[in-house]
Design an enzyme around this catalytic site. Structure first.
Site, mmCIF file in Angstrom:
data_model
loop_
_atom_site.group_PDB
_atom_site.id
_atom_site.type_symbol
_atom_site.label_atom_id
_atom_site.label_comp_id
_atom_site.label_asym_id
_atom_site.label_seq_id
_atom_site.Cartn_x
_atom_site.Cartn_y
_atom_site.Cartn_z
ATOM 1 N N ASN A 1 -1.236 64.087 85.010
ATOM 2 C CA ASN A 1 -2.634 64.027 85.436
ATOM 3 C C ASN A 1 -2.624 63.219 86.728
ATOM 4 O OD1 ASN A 1 -5.311 63.733 85.968
ATOM 5 N ND2 ASN A 1 -5.874 62.940 83.935
ATOM 6 N N PRO B 1 -4.337 57.868 90.182
ATOM 7 C CA PRO B 1 -5.269 56.792 90.531
ATOM 8 C C PRO B 1 -6.540 56.762 89.688
ATOM 9 C CG PRO B 1 -5.173 58.470 92.255
ATOM 10 C CD PRO B 1 -4.047 58.753 91.312
ATOM 11 N N ASN B 2 -6.940 55.553 89.392
ATOM 12 C CA ASN B 2 -8.186 55.214 88.698
ATOM 13 C C ASN B 2 -8.174 55.509 87.203
ATOM 14 O OD1 ASN B 2 -9.657 54.179 90.985
ATOM 15 N ND2 ASN B 2 -9.700 56.287 91.735
ATOM 16 N N TYR C 1 -15.476 60.784 81.207
ATOM 17 C CA TYR C 1 -14.083 60.583 80.782
ATOM 18 C C TYR C 1 -13.941 60.019 79.363
ATOM 19 C CZ TYR C 1 -13.261 61.341 85.735
ATOM 20 O OH TYR C 1 -13.224 61.895 86.990
ATOM 21 N N ARG D 1 -17.015 71.132 87.729
ATOM 22 C CA ARG D 1 -17.493 69.944 88.443
ATOM 23 C C ARG D 1 -17.678 70.302 89.924
ATOM 24 N NH1 ARG D 1 -14.087 64.789 86.913
ATOM 25 N NH2 ARG D 1 -15.886 63.842 87.926
ATOM 26 N N ALA E 1 -7.207 62.176 91.397
ATOM 27 C CA ALA E 1 -7.729 62.793 92.615
ATOM 28 C C ALA E 1 -6.617 63.346 93.514
ATOM 29 C CB ALA E 1 -8.573 61.777 93.382
ATOM 30 N N HIS F 1 -6.002 67.498 82.685
ATOM 31 C CA HIS F 1 -7.187 66.773 83.151
ATOM 32 C C HIS F 1 -8.099 66.499 81.975
ATOM 33 C CE1 HIS F 1 -6.034 67.294 87.260
ATOM 34 N NE2 HIS F 1 -5.754 68.551 86.977
ATOM 35 N N ARG G 1 -15.613 52.759 82.610
ATOM 36 C CA ARG G 1 -16.707 53.318 83.405
ATOM 37 C C ARG G 1 -16.788 54.826 83.173
ATOM 38 N NH1 ARG G 1 -16.399 51.435 89.406
ATOM 39 N NH2 ARG G 1 -18.449 52.392 89.289
ATOM 40 N N GLU H 1 0.118 70.441 83.607
ATOM 41 C CA GLU H 1 -0.966 69.693 84.271
ATOM 42 C C GLU H 1 -2.085 69.429 83.268
ATOM 43 O OE1 GLU H 1 -2.652 71.979 87.431
ATOM 44 O OE2 GLU H 1 -4.085 70.412 87.998
HETATM 45 O O1 CA2 Z 1 -10.453 64.912 84.728
HETATM 46 C C1 CA2 Z 1 -9.426 64.340 85.091
HETATM 47 O O2 CA2 Z 1 -8.544 63.957 84.345
HETATM 48 C C2 CA2 Z 1 -9.269 64.019 86.590
HETATM 49 O O3 CA2 Z 1 -7.883 64.167 86.926
HETATM 50 C C3 CA2 Z 1 -9.713 62.591 86.754
HETATM 51 C C4 CA2 Z 1 -9.715 62.134 88.205
HETATM 52 C C5 CA2 Z 1 -10.480 63.125 89.064
HETATM 53 O O4 CA2 Z 1 -10.391 62.749 90.438
HETATM 54 C C6 CA2 Z 1 -9.975 64.547 88.903
HETATM 55 O O5 CA2 Z 1 -10.758 65.398 89.692
HETATM 56 C C7 CA2 Z 1 -10.064 64.964 87.458
HETATM 57 C C8 CA2 Z 1 -10.389 60.775 88.334
HETATM 58 C C9 CA2 Z 1 -9.844 59.729 87.449
HETATM 59 C C10 CA2 Z 1 -10.779 58.581 87.500
HETATM 60 O O6 CA2 Z 1 -10.890 58.048 86.211
HETATM 61 C C11 CA2 Z 1 -11.898 57.207 85.961
HETATM 62 C C12 CA2 Z 1 -12.021 56.788 84.670
HETATM 63 C C13 CA2 Z 1 -13.042 55.948 84.338
HETATM 64 C C14 CA2 Z 1 -13.934 55.517 85.290
HETATM 65 C C15 CA2 Z 1 -13.807 55.931 86.595
HETATM 66 C C16 CA2 Z 1 -12.778 56.771 86.923
#
Ligand code: CA2
Length: 167
Positions: free
Chosen positions: A75, A11-12, A24, A108, A78, A101, A19, A99
């Site tokens: 990946n 997700p996301n 990221y 974090r 969340a 990230h 953003r 895995e």
């Molecule tokens: O660091 C990573 O790749 C994560 O898997 C990214 C997840 C986060 O919940 C994990 O703890 C670590 C979140 C992905 C959200 O991606 C976004 C990208 C741009 C703007 C907002 C969110």
């Protein structure tokens, strides 16, 4: 062509580049897909790169991978920190899992330090941004090659010397 390596994104991650660039980076998911496709082509294997915001869809893709994929790079976003359903699906898939990230989840918030995915993964790559996916593809390639299950690796040449064959 052998079985593809599946790269599954949770997700996301479709928001990449739009953003939170300080966390990221500025690369979009399409940029990342293109980089992964180039790397996979250079290593000589097919790639299946997908993203979903839905836990059930990710579970369905992992189940599909069980018979269709050579390995999984995940990946889970969340869901990494919450999804026993994804953990169970990965365990049932009985495939090599790496895995990934983008961010370093260990520096974090505390809640990001625990990963359900890690329990069934060969290893975790965290904190290298998009490069982490390329490292994971390389790692999967090496892993599959060492097990002899990388289909496009040329078959080992016979060590028998010419003329030593029994007639
Ligand atoms: O660091 C990573 O790749 C994560 O898997 C990214 C997840 C986060 O919940 C994990 O703890 C670590 C979140 C992905 C959200 O991606 C976004 C990208 C741009 C703007 C907002 C969110």
């Amino acid at each position: 062509m052998g079985k593809p390596i599946y790269v599954l994104n949770g997700p996301n991650l479709n928001l990449l580049g739009a953003r939170e660039p300080e966390v990221y980076g500025r690369e979009t998911l399409d940029d990342l897909r293109a980089r992964c496709e180039r790397k996979a082509a250079a290593l000589g294997f097919p790639l299946e790169f997908r993203q979903s915001n839905h836990e059930g869809e990710l579970v369905a893709w992992i189940q599909e991978a069980r018979t269709k994929a050579a390995g999984l790079i995940v990946n889970a976003g969340a869901y990494t920190h919450s999804s026993i359903a994804i953990l169970d699906a990965l365990a049932a898939a009985d495939l090599p899992v790496i895995e990934v990230h983008l961010s370093n989840i260990h520096r974090r918030e505390e809640f990001r330090r625990h990963s359900y995915v890690s329990g069934v993964a060969l290893g975790q790559i965290s904190g290298f941004g998009p490069t982490g996916y390329l490292l994971a593809l390389r790692g999967m390639y090496e892993h599959l090659s060492s097990r002899g299950s990388k289909p496009s690796v040329p078959r080992a040449r016979s060590t028998r010397r010419a003329g030593s064959r029994k007639h």
